[in-house]
Write an enzyme that holds these catalytic residues in place. Structure first.
Site, PDB file in Angstrom:
ATOM      1  N   ASP A  76      -6.778  -5.527   5.143  1.00 32.97           N
ATOM      2  CA  ASP A  76      -7.841  -5.084   4.245  1.00 32.97           C
ATOM      3  C   ASP A  76      -8.913  -6.207   4.163  1.00 32.97           C
ATOM      4  O   ASP A  76     -10.208  -6.087   4.270  1.00 32.97           O
ATOM      5  CB  ASP A  76      -7.231  -4.694   2.972  1.00 32.97           C
TER       6      ASP A  76
ATOM      7  N   TYR B 139       0.731  -1.248   0.104  1.00 32.20           N
ATOM      8  CA  TYR B 139       0.128   0.115   0.072  1.00 32.20           C
ATOM      9  C   TYR B 139       0.918   1.183   0.057  1.00 32.20           C
ATOM     10  O   TYR B 139       0.290   2.397  -0.257  1.00 32.20           O
ATOM     11  CB  TYR B 139      -0.994  -0.125   1.307  1.00 32.20           C
TER      12      TYR B 139
ATOM     13  N   ASP C 296      -4.285 -17.217   5.027  1.00 29.81           N
ATOM     14  CA  ASP C 296      -5.123 -18.162   4.329  1.00 29.81           C
ATOM     15  C   ASP C 296      -5.754 -19.084   5.367  1.00 29.81           C
ATOM     16  O   ASP C 296      -6.948 -19.263   5.168  1.00 29.81           O
ATOM     17  CB  ASP C 296      -4.632 -18.890   3.122  1.00 29.81           C
TER      18      ASP C 296
ATOM     19  N   LYS D 160       1.665 -13.962   5.984  1.00 28.05           N
ATOM     20  CA  LYS D 160       1.963 -14.906   4.952  1.00 28.05           C
ATOM     21  C   LYS D 160       3.499 -15.095   4.682  1.00 28.05           C
ATOM     22  O   LYS D 160       3.930 -15.085   3.821  1.00 28.05           O
ATOM     23  CB  LYS D 160       1.217 -14.238   3.640  1.00 28.05           C
TER      24      LYS D 160
END
Ligand code: NAD
Length: 397
Positions: A284, A150, A260, A220
């Protein structure tokens, strides 16, 4: 008379009985949700403190209204007011198209370095939910707000910049892994120890202060070892260094989860999570998915906070909803519940609880704006203004 909320040297807030709170009404449905929010907050403060406390609302301009009245989308005076008065609230703003104008929300966030995007996600009885046991959803997300992909460091495929960056990767860094070098766009994902530490510190302090006691780092890191993996590593390091005693005594339980797996688990066993700290992009996705579990954007509150300077802007999480603006049907709960967060933030929790309780009672009766009422078993669609009046009435009883 002193009306400024102040950040004291010991990190606590000084809150006068009549604090000045700047607010941006917002565009589209903004005036309607702001009007509803102010009436409910004023009523709750009056009832909770028997007239001893009162918010002095100070309107500041941003967005379309600012552009019309002053020819600027985000006047310096508005930023200055948020800087001076520390804590403010805003309705949704139109994102200006073209002319090199950044998103106003991003501009405010960056100027005041509001590094936490905080989203509490909780279910209210009566609200329709796609999950089987929505009462188990009670999760507060701490999304990092200043770093990650971002940061906006990107080059479009085919531009001289993308070619230059590719040459740098191939010739100076020995990178051979770009699958389609000639047609690739590139983005850079900065995640730092400093940015991670301040976010995770804020999330842990919040977990302790609210008695939640469990913090999960969502990342992640299995794939992006140095950025997302760095977030996990630095996160654990700051926790073990600064919260050693709380962890040892079981006051703070810390774990981590791959993003995930988290998305799956949050649907199947949401009770496993309480406070979540995560980098910007994961945050987000996670915030919106969790919001959908408890009724969607019309009811989800949020805030952008710098827990070091204590600057905070509470905000509706939905947009300006131009399709329903001016019709008195918008759901004001996102901004009202953001104001509940604000009241908790300044320590006026008695007023915050009165509002929450009144909203719960309304929903249990099936009283809600049409977006929620149409999915409720006993739903009674109400206008925005009638719903706000009914919440105020409930607070007084
Ligand atoms: P939106 O959130 O305004 O609307 C999406 C849909 O949800 C619409 O059908 C709308 O009617 C409905 N909706 C939204 N909030 C609702 C509420 N409280 N009650 C009932 N229904 C509601 O998103 P969009 O249409 O993609 O964006 C419109 C404008 O808002 C754009 O200019 C966008 O940039 C801006 N925006 C601002 C913010 C912000 O200021 N925080 C956030 C998102 C979008």
């Amino acid at each position: 008379m002193q009306t400024k909320i102040q950040n004291l040297p010991d990190g606590t807030l000084y809150v006068p009985d009549t604090p000045t709170i700047p607010f941006v009404e917002g565009d589209g449905v903004g005036p309607e949700v702001t009007r509803a929010m102010r009436s409910v907050v004023d009523q709750a403060v009056k009832v909770a403190y028997q007239g001893q406390r009162k918010i002095l609302w100070k309107e500041v301009l941003a967005g379309g209204k600012a552009y019309q009245e002053q020819g600027e989308w985000l006047p310096e005076a508005t930023i200055e007011a948020f800087r001076t008065y520390l804590v403010g609230i805003k309705g949704p703003l139109t994102t200006p198209i073209g002319g090199g104008i950044r998103s106003l929300n991003v501009a405010l966030r960056q100027t005041l370095d509001l590094y936490v995007c905080q989203r509490p996600v909780k279910w209210y009885r009566g609200v329709a939910s796609p999950v089987k046991k929505p009462e188990h959803v009670d999760i507060t997300v701490f999304r990092e707000n200043t770093e990650d992909i971002y940061a906006g460091i990107e080059w479009e495929a085919g531009t001289p910049e993308a070619e230059k960056f590719l040459r740098f990767l191939q010739e100076e860094m020995g990178v051979k892994k770009v699958r389609f070098p000639e047609t690739s766009s590139f983005g850079v994902k900065p995640i730092s120890r400093s940015g991670t530490e301040r976010l995770v510190r804020a999330a842990a302090s919040y977990a302790l202060a609210t008695g939640r006691g469990r913090l999960t780092l969502v990342h992640k890191g299995n794939i992006m070892k140095f950025t997302e993996g760095g977030f996990k590593k630095w996160g654990y390091e700051v926790l073990n260094r600064e919260f050693e005693k709380e962890i040892a005594t079981g006051k703070l339980i810390v774990d981590d989860c791959i993003a995930d797996a988290f998305l799956q688990n949050a649907l199947l066993k949401p009770e496993a999570y309480s406070v979540v700290a995560t980098p910007n992009l994961n945050g987000d996705y996670i915030s919106d998915m969790l919001a959908a579990e408890v009724g969607g954007i019309g009811i989800s509150p949020g805030a952008n906070i710098n827990y070091t300077t204590r600057h905070a802007i509470f905000e509706a999480t939905h947009g300006t909803a131009p399709d329903i603006a001016g019709k008195d049907i918008v759901n004001p709960c996102s901004l009202i519940l953001s104001a509940v967060m604000l009241l908790d933030y300044i320590g006026w929790s008695e007023a915050a609880r009165l509002i929450e309780k009144a909203i719960c009672t309304e929903f249990a009766k099936g009283n809600a704006t049409a977006d929620l009422a149409k999915f409720m078993e006993n739903g009674q669609p109400m206008s925005t203004s009638a719903f706000a009046a009914s919440v105020c009435q409930e607070i007084s009883e």
